[in-house]
Write a protein that holds these residues in place. Structure first.
Motif, PDB file in Angstrom:
ATOM      1  N   ASP A 184       0.848  -1.188   0.000  1.00 43.31           N
ATOM      2  CA  ASP A 184       0.000   0.000   0.000  1.00 43.31           C
ATOM      3  C   ASP A 184       0.887   1.243   0.000  1.00 43.31           C
ATOM      4  OD1 ASP A 184      -1.806   2.061   0.404  1.00 43.31           O
ATOM      5  OD2 ASP A 184      -3.046   0.911   1.799  1.00 43.31           O
ATOM      6  N   GLU A 185       1.037   1.864  -1.175  1.00 38.35           N
ATOM      7  CA  GLU A 185       1.894   3.044  -1.278  1.00 38.35           C
ATOM      8  C   GLU A 185       1.337   4.228  -0.484  1.00 38.35           C
ATOM      9  OE1 GLU A 185       2.546   3.858  -5.419  1.00 38.35           O
ATOM     10  OE2 GLU A 185       4.071   2.269  -5.606  1.00 38.35           O
ATOM     11  N   LYS A 186       0.030   4.286  -0.326  1.00 40.27           N
ATOM     12  CA  LYS A 186      -0.582   5.403   0.407  1.00 40.27           C
ATOM     13  C   LYS A 186      -0.083   5.455   1.846  1.00 40.27           C
ATOM     14  CE  LYS A 186      -5.019   7.603   1.414  1.00 40.27           C
ATOM     15  NZ  LYS A 186      -4.718   7.886   2.823  1.00 40.27           N
ATOM     16  N   ILE A 187       0.076   4.288   2.463  1.00 38.93           N
ATOM     17  CA  ILE A 187       0.580   4.233   3.843  1.00 38.93           C
ATOM     18  C   ILE A 187       1.993   4.815   3.911  1.00 38.93           C
ATOM     19  CG2 ILE A 187       1.304   2.686   5.705  1.00 38.93           C
ATOM     20  CD1 ILE A 187      -0.985   0.847   4.931  1.00 38.93           C
ATOM     21  N   LEU A 188       2.829   4.442   2.943  1.00 38.64           N
ATOM     22  CA  LEU A 188       4.209   4.921   2.934  1.00 38.64           C
ATOM     23  C   LEU A 188       4.270   6.422   2.658  1.00 38.64           C
ATOM     24  CD1 LEU A 188       5.889   1.994   0.957  1.00 38.64           C
ATOM     25  CD2 LEU A 188       5.822   2.338   3.423  1.00 38.64           C
ATOM     26  N   ILE A 189       3.392   6.923   1.787  1.00 41.87           N
ATOM     27  CA  ILE A 189       3.353   8.358   1.492  1.00 41.87           C
ATOM     28  C   ILE A 189       2.857   9.140   2.703  1.00 41.87           C
ATOM     29  CG2 ILE A 189       2.223  10.129   0.079  1.00 41.87           C
ATOM     30  CD1 ILE A 189       2.186   8.051  -2.219  1.00 41.87           C
ATOM     31  N   ASP A 190       1.781   8.655   3.332  1.00 46.89           N
ATOM     32  CA  ASP A 190       1.202   9.346   4.490  1.00 46.89           C
ATOM     33  C   ASP A 190       2.167   9.427   5.658  1.00 46.89           C
ATOM     34  OD1 ASP A 190      -1.083   9.678   3.039  1.00 46.89           O
ATOM     35  OD2 ASP A 190      -2.216   8.072   4.037  1.00 46.89           O
ATOM     36  N   ASN A 191       3.057   8.435   5.778  1.00 53.19           N
ATOM     37  CA  ASN A 191       4.006   8.413   6.899  1.00 53.19           C
ATOM     38  C   ASN A 191       5.355   9.035   6.548  1.00 53.19           C
ATOM     39  OD1 ASN A 191       2.901   6.714   9.357  1.00 53.19           O
ATOM     40  ND2 ASN A 191       2.129   5.728   7.511  1.00 53.19           N
ATOM     41  N   GLY A 192       5.464   9.606   5.357  1.00 57.52           N
ATOM     42  CA  GLY A 192       6.657  10.360   4.989  1.00 57.52           C
ATOM     43  C   GLY A 192       7.810   9.555   4.444  1.00 57.52           C
ATOM     44  N   PHE A 193       7.604   8.271   4.176  1.00 56.38           N
ATOM     45  CA  PHE A 193       8.690   7.442   3.643  1.00 56.38           C
ATOM     46  C   PHE A 193       8.791   7.539   2.124  1.00 56.38           C
ATOM     47  CE2 PHE A 193       7.653   5.301   7.671  1.00 56.38           C
ATOM     48  CZ  PHE A 193       8.917   5.279   8.259  1.00 56.38           C
ATOM     49  N   MET A 194       7.746   8.039   1.488  1.00 54.19           N
ATOM     50  CA  MET A 194       7.676   8.023   0.041  1.00 54.19           C
ATOM     51  C   MET A 194       7.069   9.328  -0.458  1.00 54.19           C
ATOM     52  SD  MET A 194       5.693   5.131  -2.251  1.00 54.19           S
ATOM     53  CE  MET A 194       6.945   3.854  -2.059  1.00 54.19           C
ATOM     54  N   THR A 195       7.463   9.732  -1.660  1.00 55.08           N
ATOM     55  CA  THR A 195       6.868  10.895  -2.309  1.00 55.08           C
ATOM     56  C   THR A 195       6.127  10.448  -3.564  1.00 55.08           C
ATOM     57  OG1 THR A 195       8.868  11.306  -3.637  1.00 55.08           O
ATOM     58  CG2 THR A 195       8.703  12.426  -1.489  1.00 55.08           C
ATOM     59  N   SER A 196       5.202  11.268  -4.016  1.00 56.22           N
ATOM     60  CA  SER A 196       4.463  10.961  -5.235  1.00 56.22           C
ATOM     61  C   SER A 196       4.483  12.183  -6.138  1.00 56.22           C
ATOM     62  CB  SER A 196       3.017  10.576  -4.904  1.00 56.22           C
ATOM     63  OG  SER A 196       2.295  10.268  -6.079  1.00 56.22           O
ATOM     64  N   GLU A 197       5.121  12.036  -7.293  1.00 54.64           N
ATOM     65  CA  GLU A 197       5.216  13.128  -8.258  1.00 54.64           C
ATOM     66  C   GLU A 197       4.683  12.668  -9.611  1.00 54.64           C
ATOM     67  OE1 GLU A 197       9.239  14.418  -8.397  1.00 54.64           O
ATOM     68  OE2 GLU A 197       9.364  14.857  -6.246  1.00 54.64           O
ATOM     69  N   ASP A 198       3.728  13.421 -10.137  1.00 53.63           N
ATOM     70  CA  ASP A 198       3.104  13.096 -11.432  1.00 53.63           C
ATOM     71  C   ASP A 198       2.565  11.670 -11.447  1.00 53.63           C
ATOM     72  OD1 ASP A 198       3.779  15.640 -12.388  1.00 53.63           O
ATOM     73  OD2 ASP A 198       5.779  14.936 -12.996  1.00 53.63           O
ATOM     74  N   GLY A 199       2.015  11.263 -10.294  1.00 53.96           N
ATOM     75  CA  GLY A 199       1.425   9.929 -10.202  1.00 53.96           C
ATOM     76  C   GLY A 199       2.423   8.808 -10.050  1.00 53.96           C
ATOM     77  N   LYS A 200       3.705   9.128  -9.909  1.00 54.23           N
ATOM     78  CA  LYS A 200       4.742   8.098  -9.762  1.00 54.23           C
ATOM     79  C   LYS A 200       5.334   8.175  -8.356  1.00 54.23           C
ATOM     80  CE  LYS A 200       8.811   6.150 -12.051  1.00 54.23           C
ATOM     81  NZ  LYS A 200       8.169   4.839 -12.263  1.00 54.23           N
ATOM     82  N   ALA A 201       5.281   7.070  -7.646  1.00 52.50           N
ATOM     83  CA  ALA A 201       5.779   7.023  -6.269  1.00 52.50           C
ATOM     84  C   ALA A 201       7.273   6.725  -6.251  1.00 52.50           C
ATOM     85  CB  ALA A 201       5.021   5.964  -5.480  1.00 52.50           C
ATOM     86  N   LYS A 202       7.956   7.325  -5.280  1.00 56.66           N
ATOM     87  CA  LYS A 202       9.398   7.129  -5.140  1.00 56.66           C
ATOM     88  C   LYS A 202       9.772   7.193  -3.671  1.00 56.66           C
ATOM     89  CE  LYS A 202      13.863   8.955  -6.696  1.00 56.66           C
ATOM     90  NZ  LYS A 202      14.537  10.031  -7.471  1.00 56.66           N
ATOM     91  N   MET A 203      10.619   6.264  -3.247  1.00 56.50           N
ATOM     92  CA  MET A 203      11.092   6.257  -1.867  1.00 56.50           C
ATOM     93  C   MET A 203      11.993   7.463  -1.609  1.00 56.50           C
ATOM     94  SD  MET A 203      10.134   3.745   0.196  1.00 56.50           S
ATOM     95  CE  MET A 203       9.588   2.026   0.241  1.00 56.50           C
ATOM     96  N   ARG A 204      11.854   8.055  -0.430  1.00 65.50           N
ATOM     97  CA  ARG A 204      12.769   9.118  -0.035  1.00 65.50           C
ATOM     98  C   ARG A 204      14.121   8.518   0.347  1.00 65.50           C
ATOM     99  NH1 ARG A 204      10.180  13.978   1.355  1.00 65.50           N
ATOM    100  NH2 ARG A 204       7.923  13.812   1.675  1.00 65.50           N
ATOM    101  N   PRO A 205      15.205   9.273   0.205  1.00 63.22           N
ATOM    102  CA  PRO A 205      16.477   8.809   0.759  1.00 63.22           C
ATOM    103  C   PRO A 205      16.342   8.614   2.269  1.00 63.22           C
ATOM    104  CG  PRO A 205      16.812  10.669  -0.715  1.00 63.22           C
ATOM    105  CD  PRO A 205      15.334  10.550  -0.506  1.00 63.22           C
ATOM    106  N   VAL A 206      17.122   7.704   2.832  1.00 58.18           N
ATOM    107  CA  VAL A 206      17.008   7.391   4.253  1.00 58.18           C
ATOM    108  C   VAL A 206      17.221   8.634   5.119  1.00 58.18           C
ATOM    109  CG1 VAL A 206      18.074   6.109   6.151  1.00 58.18           C
ATOM    110  CG2 VAL A 206      17.601   4.957   4.004  1.00 58.18           C
ATOM    111  N   ARG A 207      18.149   9.516   4.703  1.00 63.23           N
ATOM    112  CA  ARG A 207      18.413  10.712   5.513  1.00 63.23           C
ATOM    113  C   ARG A 207      17.173  11.608   5.601  1.00 63.23           C
ATOM    114  NH1 ARG A 207      20.917  11.519   0.623  1.00 63.23           N
ATOM    115  NH2 ARG A 207      20.342  13.407  -0.541  1.00 63.23           N
TER     116      ARG A 207
END
Length: 258
Positions: free
Chosen positions: A90-113
């Motif tokens: 569930d990408e929404k969970i990761l986005i809502d908790n700040g681990f992932m970003t969503s740009e132009d409908g494409k999800a991407k993990m944030r760097p660990v830092r």
């Protein structure tokens, strides 16, 4: 790794007066959904055979499957869709908790830092890398699994790619210890256990307590075809050699803790 989630899964299984005695660790990187279905076919068929063997006291909840993916970057879109439909991702969970970003409908993990900076602002624990866990009882739509029952599956995806050896450390030093596993079986996505494979290994370990581990012979199911180019032939031929050679190197590898 979310220790609260692990504890809840462990408690859920323990509440049925059972213990997850066997863990199947499945390593993954960029494989498609049909390959995980191929692997799950062998696992659920062997699980059914273990339950049917009257000589072995094996129940519904005594097997747990950990599919550990080395990062989000290389996961095929088709696999993400499949895992989402199976409620294993569930990408929404990761986005809502700040681990992932969503740009132009494409999800991407944030760097660990960056993820750690968000965790710090929330006064939450920080880590060198994060492992995100999704739990569901499922067969992952495995084929040739008539009569089989769903098994506990945890899909674990790393925040950053750190290699297969890192995945094995998560499985052995993380999951096996946290869930108090008795027997651990490791395979790769795209490999399939033949019928009775897990049953025989489990039975041997049960009745030979002085044995530290068992292995099986692996082979590549392929045949050269007229349209196969040289590079493909060489790659497949190397895989055959690697799998045959692996069984001879496992004993020496165990001396170094792997």
């Amino acid at each position: 790794m979310n220790s609260h989630l692990l504890q809840s899964i462990k408690s859920e299984i323990a509440s049925k007066n059972q213990k997850p005695r066997v863990m199947a660790g499945v390593t993954m990187y960029n494989e498609a959904e049909d390959e995980i279905q191929f692997t799950m076919e062998g696992i659920v068929r062997n699980h059914q055979q273990l339950k049917k063997d009257s000589r072995i006291n094996f129940g519904e909840e005594e097997l747990i499957v950990i599919i550990i993916c080395d990062g989000h970057e290389k996961i095929p879109e088709s696999f993400k869709t499949f895992a989402t439909e199976e409620e294993l991702y569930d990408e929404k969970i990761l986005i809502d908790n700040g681990f992932m970003t969503s740009e132009d409908g494409k999800a991407k993990m944030r760097p660990v830092r960056e993820a750690n900076a968000i965790m710090e602002s929330k006064k939450a624990p920080q880590a060198a890398n994060f492992l995100h866990l999704f739990h569901k009882k499922t067969m992952c739509k495995a084929e040739n699994a008539a009569g089989c029952t769903p098994v506990n599956v945890i899909f674990a995806v790393k925040q950053e790619n750190r290699g297969k050896t890192d995945s094995l450390r998560w499985l052995m030093r993380g999951f096996c210890r946290a869930m108090e596993i008795d027997y651990y079986f490791m395979t790769d996505t795209g490999s399939k256990m033949l019928d009775m494979c897990l049953t025989r290994m489990f039975a041997y370990m049960e009745y030979m307590p002085k044995c530290a581990g068992v292995g099986v012979e692996r082979y590549v199911d392929w045949k050269p075809t007229p349209d196969m180019d040289l590079s493909t032939y060489c790659i497949l031929a190397y895989q055959v050699f690697e799998y045959k050679f692996t069984i001879m190197t496992q004993a020496s590898a165990s001396l170094w803790g792997y």
